[in-house]
Design an enzyme around this catalytic site. Structure first.
Site, PDB file in Angstrom:
ATOM      1  N   CYS A  30      -5.683  -3.023   1.725  1.00  0.00           N
ATOM      2  CA  CYS A  30      -5.433  -3.074   3.278  1.00  0.00           C
ATOM      3  C   CYS A  30      -6.882  -3.352   4.083  1.00  0.00           C
ATOM      4  CB  CYS A  30      -4.782  -1.913   3.822  1.00  0.00           C
ATOM      5  SG  CYS A  30      -4.215  -2.151   5.361  1.00  0.00           S
ATOM      6  N   GLU A  40       0.887  -0.982  -0.167  1.00  0.00           N
ATOM      7  CA  GLU A  40      -0.039   0.101  -0.087  1.00  0.00           C
ATOM      8  C   GLU A  40       0.855   1.224  -0.109  1.00  0.00           C
ATOM      9  OE1 GLU A  40      -3.684   1.741   2.885  1.00  0.00           O
ATOM     10  OE2 GLU A  40      -2.435   0.029   3.366  1.00  0.00           O
ATOM     11  N   LYS A  81      -8.936   3.318  -2.253  1.00  0.00           N
ATOM     12  CA  LYS A  81      -9.557   2.504  -1.112  1.00  0.00           C
ATOM     13  C   LYS A  81     -10.530   3.151  -0.643  1.00  0.00           C
ATOM     14  CE  LYS A  81      -7.348   1.407   3.273  1.00  0.00           C
ATOM     15  NZ  LYS A  81      -6.119   1.685   4.190  1.00  0.00           N
TER      16      LYS A  81
END
Length: 260
Positions: free
Chosen positions: A146, A41, A112
């Protein structure tokens, strides 16, 4: 298809250093016949670097960072999945990941959607939708970042869209080892897909990253698993294995949405 998952030591803010190390890893991965190199990430800038640094380094998808990654991918004939802070036209900044193919073309970009804790919420805006699955060398792929993978609905959504392999750059820290050792394998098995999970090692600010990057098969078993130090791990994904596992454990065919 052969994947390479890179678990580097965290480094904050030096894009040039990140690109130099990326090229070195791409060289090794390509020489090992991998077709895709997966990084953690926010790899190009670091993750826990603060609002001011994120704002300074954020770029649009046609900026110099992804241009440099495209050149590396083309030079070494390997696709690269890489995270960076994406600057939108309206000034919003997203925790994004770009999939660049071996020709240097941007095939996919995802922002994200599930932001974790103060670091995420202070540095980034949340993406407004999940990824759109895309094709690469006969495989249907999608990305999550994540914290996204910790929500079972995310992986199930992708599985129902026909995704074969879910690519997950992460910056997972202690004491949350169980995400890598329990949740990621479970997401793979319960949805009958591959999950590639690329984490950092080392420290970044107050965070101590736990490593344990992995490639899990559709049976939930490890195909490749990193330890706690910096390393490249490799694993093959197989269409035949995927089909056989889906026939053995047809979870998606047994879903009864009217009950949930």
């Amino acid at each position: 298809m052969k994947l390479c998952i890179w678990q580097p030591r965290a480094q904050s803010g030096s894009v040039n250093e990140a690109l130099i190390k990326l090229e070195a890893s791409a060289t090794i991965a390509s020489a090992s016949n991998a077709q895709l190199l997966i990084t953690p990430e926010m790899y190009l800038t670091g993750y826990n670097i603060g609002v001011a640094k994120v704002s300074e380094l954020a770029e649009s998808r046609d900026g110099s960072m992804l241009t440099s990654v495209s050149e590396i991918a083309r030079r070494h004939k390997i696709a690269i999945l890489v995270g960076f802070p994406e600057l939108d036209a309206d000034g919003s900044i997203y925790n994004a990941v770009a999939f660049i193919d071996e020709q240097g073309a941007l095939l996919n970009l995802y922002r994200k959607t599930h932001l974790y804790g103060d670091v995420d919420r202070q540095q980034f805006s949340a993406g407004s939708c999940l990824d759109t699955p895309f094709e690469f060398h006969g495989w249907t792929l999608a990305t999550a970042i994540c914290y996204d993978i910790e929500f079972p609905e995310v992986a199930r959504h992708y599985a129902q869209l026909g995704v074969d392999a879910l690519l997950v750059p992460t910056a997972n820290m202690t004491p949350f080892d169980s995400v890598a050792t329990r949740l990621v394998p479970a997401r793979a098995e319960e949805n009958g897909l591959y999950v590639a999970y690329a984490n950092y090692t080392g420290t970044e600010g107050e965070f101590k990253y736990c490593g344990l990057s992995c490639l899990c098969g559709p049976d939930g078993e490890d195909i490749a698993r990193a330890g706690r130090d910096s390393e490249l791990i490799f694993g093959e994904i197989s269409a035949q294995t995927l089909q056989a596992r889906r026939e053995l454990s047809p979870y998606l065919q047994g879903i009864r949405p009217e009950l949930y």
